[in-house]
Design an enzyme around this catalytic site. Structure first.
Site, PDB file in Angstrom:
ATOM      1  N   LYS A   1     -15.161   2.902  10.983  1.00  0.00           N
ATOM      2  CA  LYS A   1     -14.970   4.008  11.930  1.00  0.00           C
ATOM      3  C   LYS A   1     -15.685   3.697  13.243  1.00  0.00           C
ATOM      4  O   LYS A   1     -16.831   3.256  13.248  1.00  0.00           O
ATOM      5  CB  LYS A   1     -15.484   5.330  11.340  1.00  0.00           C
ATOM      6  CG  LYS A   1     -15.227   6.519  12.268  1.00  0.00           C
ATOM      7  CD  LYS A   1     -15.357   7.851  11.559  1.00  0.00           C
ATOM      8  CE  LYS A   1     -15.200   9.027  12.511  1.00  0.00           C
ATOM      9  NZ  LYS A   1     -13.870   9.097  13.148  1.00  0.00           N
TER      10      LYS A   1
ATOM     11  N   HIS B   1     -18.532   8.295   6.629  1.00  0.00           N
ATOM     12  CA  HIS B   1     -17.211   7.670   6.775  1.00  0.00           C
ATOM     13  C   HIS B   1     -17.306   6.175   6.462  1.00  0.00           C
ATOM     14  O   HIS B   1     -18.392   5.607   6.436  1.00  0.00           O
ATOM     15  CB  HIS B   1     -16.666   7.843   8.198  1.00  0.00           C
ATOM     16  CG  HIS B   1     -16.058   9.193   8.445  1.00  0.00           C
ATOM     17  ND1 HIS B   1     -16.819  10.275   8.829  1.00  0.00           N
ATOM     18  CD2 HIS B   1     -14.770   9.638   8.361  1.00  0.00           C
ATOM     19  CE1 HIS B   1     -16.026  11.328   8.968  1.00  0.00           C
ATOM     20  NE2 HIS B   1     -14.777  10.976   8.691  1.00  0.00           N
TER      21      HIS B   1
HETATM   22  N1  LIG Z   1      -7.547  13.969  13.043  1.00  0.00           N
HETATM   23  C1  LIG Z   1      -7.805  13.504  11.825  1.00  0.00           C
HETATM   24  O1  LIG Z   1      -7.671  14.212  10.818  1.00  0.00           O
HETATM   25  C2  LIG Z   1      -8.196  12.065  11.673  1.00  0.00           C
HETATM   26  C3  LIG Z   1      -8.283  11.461  10.411  1.00  0.00           C
HETATM   27  C4  LIG Z   1      -8.568  10.105  10.334  1.00  0.00           C
HETATM   28  C5  LIG Z   1      -8.755   9.364  11.500  1.00  0.00           C
HETATM   29  N2  LIG Z   1      -8.684   9.997  12.710  1.00  0.00           N
HETATM   30  C6  LIG Z   1      -8.818   9.265  13.986  1.00  0.00           C
HETATM   31  O2  LIG Z   1      -7.589   8.563  14.215  1.00  0.00           O
HETATM   32  C7  LIG Z   1      -7.865   7.410  15.019  1.00  0.00           C
HETATM   33  C8  LIG Z   1      -7.292   6.176  14.338  1.00  0.00           C
HETATM   34  O3  LIG Z   1      -7.979   5.953  13.106  1.00  0.00           O
HETATM   35  P1  LIG Z   1      -7.567   4.768  12.126  1.00  0.00           P
HETATM   36  O4  LIG Z   1      -8.597   4.753  11.047  1.00  0.00           O
HETATM   37  O5  LIG Z   1      -6.115   4.875  11.778  1.00  0.00           O
HETATM   38  O6  LIG Z   1      -7.794   3.525  13.105  1.00  0.00           O
HETATM   39  P2  LIG Z   1      -7.067   2.090  13.073  1.00  0.00           P
HETATM   40  O7  LIG Z   1      -7.909   1.214  13.931  1.00  0.00           O
HETATM   41  O8  LIG Z   1      -6.788   1.686  11.658  1.00  0.00           O
HETATM   42  O9  LIG Z   1      -5.645   2.367  13.773  1.00  0.00           O
HETATM   43  C9  LIG Z   1      -5.471   2.580  15.152  1.00  0.00           C
HETATM   44  C10 LIG Z   1      -4.165   1.938  15.517  1.00  0.00           C
HETATM   45  O10 LIG Z   1      -3.842   2.289  16.876  1.00  0.00           O
HETATM   46  C11 LIG Z   1      -3.299   1.149  17.494  1.00  0.00           C
HETATM   47  N3  LIG Z   1      -3.422   1.280  18.961  1.00  0.00           N
HETATM   48  C12 LIG Z   1      -4.536   1.180  19.725  1.00  0.00           C
HETATM   49  N4  LIG Z   1      -4.230   1.311  21.026  1.00  0.00           N
HETATM   50  C13 LIG Z   1      -2.885   1.510  21.085  1.00  0.00           C
HETATM   51  C14 LIG Z   1      -1.967   1.692  22.147  1.00  0.00           C
HETATM   52  N5  LIG Z   1      -2.363   1.708  23.423  1.00  0.00           N
HETATM   53  N6  LIG Z   1      -0.656   1.852  21.844  1.00  0.00           N
HETATM   54  C15 LIG Z   1      -0.221   1.828  20.568  1.00  0.00           C
HETATM   55  N7  LIG Z   1      -1.055   1.640  19.511  1.00  0.00           N
HETATM   56  C16 LIG Z   1      -2.376   1.490  19.770  1.00  0.00           C
HETATM   57  C17 LIG Z   1      -4.124  -0.012  16.943  1.00  0.00           C
HETATM   58  O11 LIG Z   1      -3.455  -1.247  17.134  1.00  0.00           O
HETATM   59  C18 LIG Z   1      -4.226   0.394  15.476  1.00  0.00           C
HETATM   60  O12 LIG Z   1      -3.145  -0.109  14.708  1.00  0.00           O
HETATM   61  C19 LIG Z   1      -9.378   7.381  15.196  1.00  0.00           C
HETATM   62  O13 LIG Z   1      -9.703   8.002  16.424  1.00  0.00           O
HETATM   63  C20 LIG Z   1      -9.883   8.211  14.028  1.00  0.00           C
HETATM   64  O14 LIG Z   1     -11.148   8.789  14.236  1.00  0.00           O
HETATM   65  C21 LIG Z   1      -8.405  11.314  12.815  1.00  0.00           C
END
Ligand SMILES: NC(=O)c1ccc[n+]([C@@H]2O[C@H](COP(=O)([O-])OP(=O)(O)OC[C@H]3O[C@@H](n4cnc5c(N)ncnc54)[C@H](O)[C@@H]3O)[C@@H](O)[C@H]2O)c1
Length: 282
Positions: free
Chosen positions: A172, A168
């Site tokens: 991450k 990744h």
């Molecule tokens: N399920 C899937 O297919 C999949 C795919 C990609 C990423 N993910 C997961 O999704 C999550 C996010 O990944 P990302 O790359 O977008 O991360 P990122 O850091 O770019 O985005 C996370 C966002 O959540 C916000 N956030 C954090 N705490 C919050 C709260 N209490 N209230 C509101 N907003 C809040 C942050 O400010 C940020 O903008 C990770 O856990 C990642 O592993 C899952």
């Protein structure tokens, strides 16, 4: 626990969607996907207090026209208007959201990864009151891979060594990826063993010969890799490698939005992406 009226989109009507973590990498991909689906309407774009995105129109966040929904941190005001909330944030944010979604009668589509078993159980508890999916990977391809891996490991005995390798992007936060754990779990299930008793996370030093039955899980981090997973089955004389490569976050967003559509108006309970995609149960 019951007694909460789950918001139900009347047949054929528009599904009201809220997005938690709206300005994150995945949040933006989800927003774009919601805008691309005419049967969905964004009713809330939520971010953490102090986020620079607060007050910004959600359309502008993804380079589109304004949509009249400004990013807010007021979860309590948004959830009662939403049929479903899509969450790609952090385990602690998902935990807090699960309680509020259950109270508001709002279906919960969680894509966040990195939960401890007790955190995951706490999020799952919302399913007593609202429909919930928690999916470490929402892409169609990976969910298909999960059933294929389970099938392969049902057929092959433990003379085949199983190793899972994931890569990744450098930002991450959790390792190994939730998807790698799910793939290793599917392999363990197919083989009829408990992953916790056979998993080995990385190797270093004079580790000696590989014990039969181990499932190795390995993490690579670098650059902008969206998400690669390989499951290797190797024995003397041959090996099978099954690989999935995500080239765009939009694949996860598409799956999450399909999940949200599946959940809207459904009975409370815990569902899976296999239910959404019509794949055999894991
Ligand atoms: N399920 C899937 O297919 C999949 C795919 C990609 C990423 N993910 C997961 O999704 C999550 C996010 O990944 P990302 O790359 O977008 O991360 P990122 O850091 O770019 O985005 C996370 C966002 O959540 C916000 N956030 C954090 N705490 C919050 C709260 N209490 N209230 C509101 N907003 C809040 C942050 O400010 C940020 O903008 C990770 O856990 C990642 O592993 C899952």
């Amino acid at each position: 626990v019951s007694g909460v009226a789950v918001a139900t989109p009347p047949g054929g009507q528009v599904i009201h969607v809220a997005v938690l973590g709206a300005s994150g990498r995945m949040g933006r991909a989800i927003l774009a996907e919601v805008f691309a689906n005419p049967d969905m309407r964004l009713v809330g774009a939520l971010e953490v207090p102090g986020s620079p995105a607060l007050g910004v129109d959600a359309g502008l966040l993804v380079g589109q026209h304004t949509v009249g929904v400004a990013v807010t941190d007021n979860v309590a005001a948004v959830l009662p208007q939403a049929h479903v909330v899509i969450d790609f944030t952090s385990p602690l944010a998902s935990l807090a959201l699960a309680v509020q979604a259950a109270e508001a009668g709002c279906a919960l589509m969680v894509g966040t990864t990195g939960f401890t078993p007790s955190q995951r159980a706490a999020v799952e508890a919302a399913s007593a009151r609202v429909p919930v999916i928690i999916a470490a990977n929402t892409s169609v391809g990976v969910n298909l891979l999960l059933s294929v891996i389970r099938q392969i490991s049902t057929v092959l005995d433990d003379s085949y060594d199983i190793e899972v390798v994931e890569a990744h992007h450098r930002n991450k936060k959790d390792a190994p990826s939730g998807t790698a754990l799910a793939l290793a779990g599917a392999a363990a299930k197919g083989r009829g063993v408990d992953l916790t008793t056979v998993a080995v996370y990385g190797r270093e030093g004079i580790v000696g010969a590989r014990p039969r039955g181990e499932i190795g899980i390995h993490t690579v981090r670098g650059g902008d890799v969206v998400g690669d997973h390989t499951v290797l089955f190797a024995c003397e004389g041959e090996r099978i490698e099954v690989t999935h490569k995500a080239s765009s976050r939009q694949t996860f967003a598409k799956g999450a939005v399909r999940g949200a559509r599946f959940l809207a108006g459904r009975e409370p309970g815990l569902y899976t992406m296999a239910d959404v995609l019509g794949l055999p149960k894991q």
